[in-house]
Design a protein around this motif. Structure first.
Motif, PDB file in Angstrom:
ATOM      1  N   SER A 166      -5.736   2.797   3.117  1.00 40.01           N
ATOM      2  CA  SER A 166      -4.320   2.457   3.021  1.00 40.01           C
ATOM      3  C   SER A 166      -3.462   3.446   3.798  1.00 40.01           C
ATOM      4  O   SER A 166      -2.489   3.063   4.458  1.00 40.01           O
ATOM      5  N   LEU A 167      -3.845   4.714   3.752  1.00 43.32           N
ATOM      6  CA  LEU A 167      -3.085   5.735   4.475  1.00 43.32           C
ATOM      7  C   LEU A 167      -3.230   5.581   5.980  1.00 43.32           C
ATOM      8  O   LEU A 167      -2.262   5.750   6.730  1.00 43.32           O
ATOM      9  N   VAL A 168      -4.424   5.248   6.429  1.00 43.46           N
ATOM     10  CA  VAL A 168      -4.644   5.003   7.861  1.00 43.46           C
ATOM     11  C   VAL A 168      -3.781   3.839   8.334  1.00 43.46           C
ATOM     12  O   VAL A 168      -3.103   3.916   9.371  1.00 43.46           O
ATOM     13  N   VAL A 169      -3.795   2.763   7.571  1.00 45.12           N
ATOM     14  CA  VAL A 169      -2.999   1.578   7.937  1.00 45.12           C
ATOM     15  C   VAL A 169      -1.511   1.910   7.952  1.00 45.12           C
ATOM     16  O   VAL A 169      -0.786   1.582   8.892  1.00 45.12           O
ATOM     17  N   LEU A 226       6.133   7.878  -4.909  1.00 42.30           N
ATOM     18  CA  LEU A 226       4.984   8.594  -5.471  1.00 42.30           C
ATOM     19  C   LEU A 226       4.614   8.008  -6.836  1.00 42.30           C
ATOM     20  O   LEU A 226       3.430   7.861  -7.157  1.00 42.30           O
ATOM     21  N   ALA A 227       5.628   7.670  -7.620  1.00 42.87           N
ATOM     22  CA  ALA A 227       5.368   7.057  -8.921  1.00 42.87           C
ATOM     23  C   ALA A 227       4.745   5.672  -8.758  1.00 42.87           C
ATOM     24  O   ALA A 227       3.775   5.315  -9.447  1.00 42.87           O
ATOM     25  N   ALA A 228       5.287   4.897  -7.825  1.00 48.30           N
ATOM     26  CA  ALA A 228       4.798   3.533  -7.631  1.00 48.30           C
ATOM     27  C   ALA A 228       3.373   3.488  -7.087  1.00 48.30           C
ATOM     28  O   ALA A 228       2.630   2.543  -7.346  1.00 48.30           O
ATOM     29  N   SER A 229       2.995   4.516  -6.326  1.00 47.74           N
ATOM     30  CA  SER A 229       1.678   4.519  -5.689  1.00 47.74           C
ATOM     31  C   SER A 229       0.675   5.406  -6.414  1.00 47.74           C
ATOM     32  O   SER A 229      -0.414   5.662  -5.896  1.00 47.74           O
ATOM     33  N   GLU A 230       1.012   5.853  -7.615  1.00 47.50           N
ATOM     34  CA  GLU A 230       0.167   6.821  -8.320  1.00 47.50           C
ATOM     35  C   GLU A 230      -1.269   6.327  -8.502  1.00 47.50           C
ATOM     36  O   GLU A 230      -2.229   7.083  -8.339  1.00 47.50           O
ATOM     37  N   GLY A 266       0.809  -1.208   0.000  1.00 48.91           N
ATOM     38  CA  GLY A 266       0.000   0.000   0.000  1.00 48.91           C
ATOM     39  C   GLY A 266       0.845   1.261   0.000  1.00 48.91           C
ATOM     40  O   GLY A 266       1.702   1.459  -0.854  1.00 48.91           O
ATOM     41  N   LEU A 267       0.612   2.102   0.987  1.00 49.52           N
ATOM     42  CA  LEU A 267       1.341   3.363   1.128  1.00 49.52           C
ATOM     43  C   LEU A 267       2.385   3.303   2.240  1.00 49.52           C
ATOM     44  O   LEU A 267       2.918   4.321   2.655  1.00 49.52           O
ATOM     45  N   THR A 268       2.687   2.093   2.700  1.00 45.82           N
ATOM     46  CA  THR A 268       3.589   1.925   3.841  1.00 45.82           C
ATOM     47  C   THR A 268       4.962   2.549   3.599  1.00 45.82           C
ATOM     48  O   THR A 268       5.492   3.261   4.453  1.00 45.82           O
ATOM     49  N   ALA A 313       1.994  15.812   7.156  1.00 48.11           N
ATOM     50  CA  ALA A 313       2.867  15.555   6.018  1.00 48.11           C
ATOM     51  C   ALA A 313       2.211  14.686   4.960  1.00 48.11           C
ATOM     52  O   ALA A 313       2.471  14.842   3.763  1.00 48.11           O
ATOM     53  N   VAL A 314       1.348  13.750   5.370  1.00 49.89           N
ATOM     54  CA  VAL A 314       0.768  12.817   4.401  1.00 49.89           C
ATOM     55  C   VAL A 314      -0.657  13.189   3.985  1.00 49.89           C
ATOM     56  O   VAL A 314      -1.246  12.506   3.153  1.00 49.89           O
ATOM     57  N   THR A 315      -1.188  14.267   4.502  1.00 52.38           N
ATOM     58  CA  THR A 315      -2.533  14.690   4.132  1.00 52.38           C
ATOM     59  C   THR A 315      -2.738  14.814   2.619  1.00 52.38           C
ATOM     60  O   THR A 315      -3.774  14.386   2.091  1.00 52.38           O
ATOM     61  N   PRO A 316      -1.767  15.363   1.855  1.00 53.72           N
ATOM     62  CA  PRO A 316      -2.001  15.502   0.408  1.00 53.72           C
ATOM     63  C   PRO A 316      -2.117  14.181  -0.354  1.00 53.72           C
ATOM     64  O   PRO A 316      -2.597  14.170  -1.483  1.00 53.72           O
ATOM     65  N   VAL A 317      -1.693  13.077   0.258  1.00 55.82           N
ATOM     66  CA  VAL A 317      -1.647  11.808  -0.469  1.00 55.82           C
ATOM     67  C   VAL A 317      -3.032  11.408  -0.995  1.00 55.82           C
ATOM     68  O   VAL A 317      -3.167  10.925  -2.116  1.00 55.82           O
ATOM     69  N   CYS A 318      -4.059  11.631  -0.194  1.00 57.44           N
ATOM     70  CA  CYS A 318      -5.416  11.242  -0.608  1.00 57.44           C
ATOM     71  C   CYS A 318      -6.303  12.441  -0.917  1.00 57.44           C
ATOM     72  O   CYS A 318      -7.516  12.320  -0.976  1.00 57.44           O
TER      73      CYS A 318
END
Length: 197
Positions: free
Chosen positions: A165-168, A149-153, A38-40, A190-195
């Motif tokens: 996934s971000l919560v986990v 970032l590329a791998a999780s696009e 996931g996003l780990t 820091a990770v808020t923009p991910v989703c």
């Protein structure tokens, strides 16, 4: 409040009400659909970068060096944009992600400055060298960020799958890196923009 609940609450601010409800009520069911990893790795790198803020703060505390460093910050953002173009990912989203990393680093620095001012006995006794000890590590993380970032696009975006996934990943990072409240708060920012894109 448990770590998972804290992450769900914070991430709900960047998602729809329906998504927030899904995260809090169906986390186990949704987690099964998230790809392995996931996003780990992405969130783990973010935690590493936040922990480096301790060294940045130690280097600056008690000197005239300000926490804000607009010139260096712009260099980081410009480098991130250029690397994003090379990697074929959205440079605007990438810059927003890196801006969140920078702001979260400053959250830690301000928190530590406040602590060390109130409790001088806790202040660091050694001053790390930013140029030789910290910036090479930050540069390494920057390059790794682009890869993740590329791998999780395909996973990133305002979807229930991304949020779960971000919560986990956030919960794992908090445990793995043994983050205190200050660093947990910084990591969530820091990770808020991910989703959120």
């Amino acid at each position: 409040m448990s770590a998972t609940t804290a992450w769900s609450w914070r991430l709900a601010s960047v998602c729809t009400v329906a998504v927030a409800g899904l995260v809090t009520s169906a986390l186990p069911a949704q987690a099964a659909s998230v790809p392995a990893g996931g996003l780990t790795a992405l969130v783990g790198l973010s935690a590493e970068r936040i922990l480096l803020a301790d060294k940045v703060a130690a280097a600056k505390f008690g000197t005239t060096a300000p926490i804000e460093d607009p010139v260096r910050e712009q260099q980081v953002l410009d480098q991130a944009a250029a690397l994003a173009v090379q990697a074929g990912i959205d440079p605007v989203d990438t810059v927003e992600f890196f801006r969140a990393q920078i702001e979260s680093s400053k959250v830690v620095q301000r928190g530590l400055f406040d602590l060390w001012t109130r409790r001088p006995e806790l202040a660091p006794t050694e001053r790390p060298d930013l140029a030789t000890e910290v910036r090479p590590e930050l540069d390494r993380i920057t390059v790794q960020f682009i890869g993740e970032l590329a791998a999780s696009e395909s996973l990133r975006g305002p979807t229930p799958r991304c949020v779960v996934s971000l919560v986990v990943a956030g919960t794992k990072a908090e445990r793995q890196y043994r983050l205190d409240r200050l660093h947990e708060r910084a990591l969530r920012g820091a990770v808020t923009p991910v989703c959120a894109r």
